[in-house]
Enzyme design. Structure first.
Site, PDB file in Angstrom:
ATOM      1  N   TRP A  31       0.612  -1.148   0.029  1.00  0.00           N
ATOM      2  CA  TRP A  31      -0.102   0.006  -0.074  1.00  0.00           C
ATOM      3  C   TRP A  31       0.975   1.218   0.155  1.00  0.00           C
ATOM      4  O   TRP A  31       2.011   1.216   0.625  1.00  0.00           O
ATOM      5  CB  TRP A  31      -1.039  -0.266   1.161  1.00  0.00           C
ATOM      6  CG  TRP A  31      -1.943   1.015   1.055  1.00  0.00           C
ATOM      7  CD1 TRP A  31      -1.918   2.315   1.757  1.00  0.00           C
ATOM      8  CD2 TRP A  31      -3.219   0.729   0.488  1.00  0.00           C
ATOM      9  NE1 TRP A  31      -3.286   2.755   1.556  1.00  0.00           N
ATOM     10  CE2 TRP A  31      -4.096   1.830   0.755  1.00  0.00           C
ATOM     11  CE3 TRP A  31      -3.813  -0.267  -0.401  1.00  0.00           C
ATOM     12  CZ2 TRP A  31      -5.284   2.159   0.134  1.00  0.00           C
ATOM     13  CZ3 TRP A  31      -5.113  -0.001  -0.922  1.00  0.00           C
ATOM     14  CH2 TRP A  31      -5.814   1.153  -0.770  1.00  0.00           C
ATOM     15  N   THR A  65       0.394  -1.851   5.541  1.00  0.00           N
ATOM     16  CA  THR A  65       1.249  -1.584   6.920  1.00  0.00           C
ATOM     17  C   THR A  65       0.760  -2.216   8.104  1.00  0.00           C
ATOM     18  O   THR A  65       1.561  -2.735   8.760  1.00  0.00           O
ATOM     19  CB  THR A  65       1.158   0.090   7.094  1.00  0.00           C
ATOM     20  OG1 THR A  65       1.704   0.804   6.114  1.00  0.00           O
ATOM     21  CG2 THR A  65       1.822   0.389   8.525  1.00  0.00           C
ATOM     22  N   PHE A  66      -0.656  -2.649   7.913  1.00  0.00           N
ATOM     23  CA  PHE A  66      -1.091  -3.321   9.018  1.00  0.00           C
ATOM     24  C   PHE A  66      -0.606  -4.823   9.331  1.00  0.00           C
ATOM     25  O   PHE A  66      -0.264  -5.132  10.214  1.00  0.00           O
ATOM     26  CB  PHE A  66      -2.733  -3.465   9.034  1.00  0.00           C
ATOM     27  CG  PHE A  66      -3.261  -4.157  10.205  1.00  0.00           C
ATOM     28  CD1 PHE A  66      -3.562  -3.438  11.473  1.00  0.00           C
ATOM     29  CD2 PHE A  66      -3.737  -5.586  10.062  1.00  0.00           C
ATOM     30  CE1 PHE A  66      -3.967  -4.244  12.404  1.00  0.00           C
ATOM     31  CE2 PHE A  66      -4.294  -6.165  11.190  1.00  0.00           C
ATOM     32  CZ  PHE A  66      -4.439  -5.596  12.323  1.00  0.00           C
ATOM     33  N   GLU A  67      -0.362  -5.301   8.214  1.00  0.00           N
ATOM     34  CA  GLU A  67       0.326  -6.642   7.904  1.00  0.00           C
ATOM     35  C   GLU A  67       1.911  -6.699   8.098  1.00  0.00           C
ATOM     36  O   GLU A  67       2.240  -7.924   8.204  1.00  0.00           O
ATOM     37  CB  GLU A  67       0.043  -7.289   6.507  1.00  0.00           C
ATOM     38  CG  GLU A  67      -1.541  -7.407   6.449  1.00  0.00           C
ATOM     39  CD  GLU A  67      -2.295  -6.268   5.828  1.00  0.00           C
ATOM     40  OE1 GLU A  67      -3.666  -6.268   6.297  1.00  0.00           O
ATOM     41  OE2 GLU A  67      -1.788  -5.165   5.499  1.00  0.00           O
ATOM     42  N   GLU A  94      -9.598  10.875   6.290  1.00  0.00           N
ATOM     43  CA  GLU A  94     -10.658  11.742   7.038  1.00  0.00           C
ATOM     44  C   GLU A  94     -11.448  10.913   8.329  1.00  0.00           C
ATOM     45  O   GLU A  94     -12.208  11.474   9.009  1.00  0.00           O
ATOM     46  CB  GLU A  94     -11.959  11.915   5.903  1.00  0.00           C
ATOM     47  CG  GLU A  94     -11.469  12.793   4.963  1.00  0.00           C
ATOM     48  CD  GLU A  94     -12.455  13.120   3.648  1.00  0.00           C
ATOM     49  OE1 GLU A  94     -13.590  12.432   4.142  1.00  0.00           O
ATOM     50  OE2 GLU A  94     -12.158  13.791   2.706  1.00  0.00           O
ATOM     51  N   HIS A  97      -9.230   5.666  11.038  1.00  0.00           N
ATOM     52  CA  HIS A  97      -8.450   4.335  10.697  1.00  0.00           C
ATOM     53  C   HIS A  97      -6.965   4.665  10.679  1.00  0.00           C
ATOM     54  O   HIS A  97      -6.343   3.852  11.303  1.00  0.00           O
ATOM     55  CB  HIS A  97      -8.818   4.193   9.214  1.00  0.00           C
ATOM     56  CG  HIS A  97      -8.365   3.008   8.620  1.00  0.00           C
ATOM     57  ND1 HIS A  97      -8.793   1.719   8.759  1.00  0.00           N
ATOM     58  CD2 HIS A  97      -7.246   3.107   7.556  1.00  0.00           C
ATOM     59  CE1 HIS A  97      -8.024   0.910   8.153  1.00  0.00           C
ATOM     60  NE2 HIS A  97      -6.967   1.581   7.406  1.00  0.00           N
TER      61      HIS A  97
END
Length: 160
Positions: A31, A65-67, A94, A97
């Site tokens: 990402w 990035t979460f992974e 916005e 998250h």
């Protein structure tokens, strides 16, 4: 010091050991690929400039990035990997998250460090916009990938 006041590529590596035999895992979030590919290039070049061989740098791509935490853990589980560098980029949107992802990945990478007792480096940009990210991925503020690789080398050196 805020990175807006510092060049992230201006790192000094006063290592006392030869890293040509060390193996490095680099986990790269797909990402924001324009940013993360630049971070990866910077990290690799810094490792090579410090004496690592290209054959001793292993790459693992993860979706985002979460992974990075789980990808970092997979690399850390490998007995042949001495240090792991996690590279990602989260850009404020916005919604909240951004906050959840940044908090989760920071805690996740910290936990992997402690679980495996080896350096798992947080090379994640958390910026307000794409311009800030690009400025820190090889732009006017240097490259966070350089800084992350230097941190990995310094942590291996500190373990002596």
């Amino acid at each position: 010091m805020a990175s807006s006041e510092k060049n992230l590529s201006d790192v000094k590596i006063n290592q006392s050991q030869d890293i040509s035999k060390n193996k490095f895992g680099i986990v790269v979030a797909e990402w924001n690929e324009q940013v993360t590919e630049s971070l990866y290039s910077g990290a690799c070049q810094t490792l090579i400039n410090a004496g690592a061989t290209r054959d001793n740098i292993q790459r693992l791509n993860v979706p985002g990035t979460f992974e990075l935490s789980l990808g970092g853990q997979w690399m850390a589980e490998r007995k042949d990997i001495d240090a792991v560098i996690c590279l990602g980029c989260v850009i404020q949107g916005e919604t909240r998250h951004f906050d959840f992802i940044c908090d989760a990945v920071a805690n996740g990478i910290t936990n992997v460090n402690l679980k495996y007792n080896k350096p798992i480096i947080f090379g994640v940009l958390t910026t307000d916009n794409m311009k800030q990210a690009l400025d820190r991925a090889g732009g006017k503020h240097g490259n966070k990938g350089d800084e992350a690789a230097a941190t990995a080398i310094k942590m291996l050196d500190a373990k002596l």
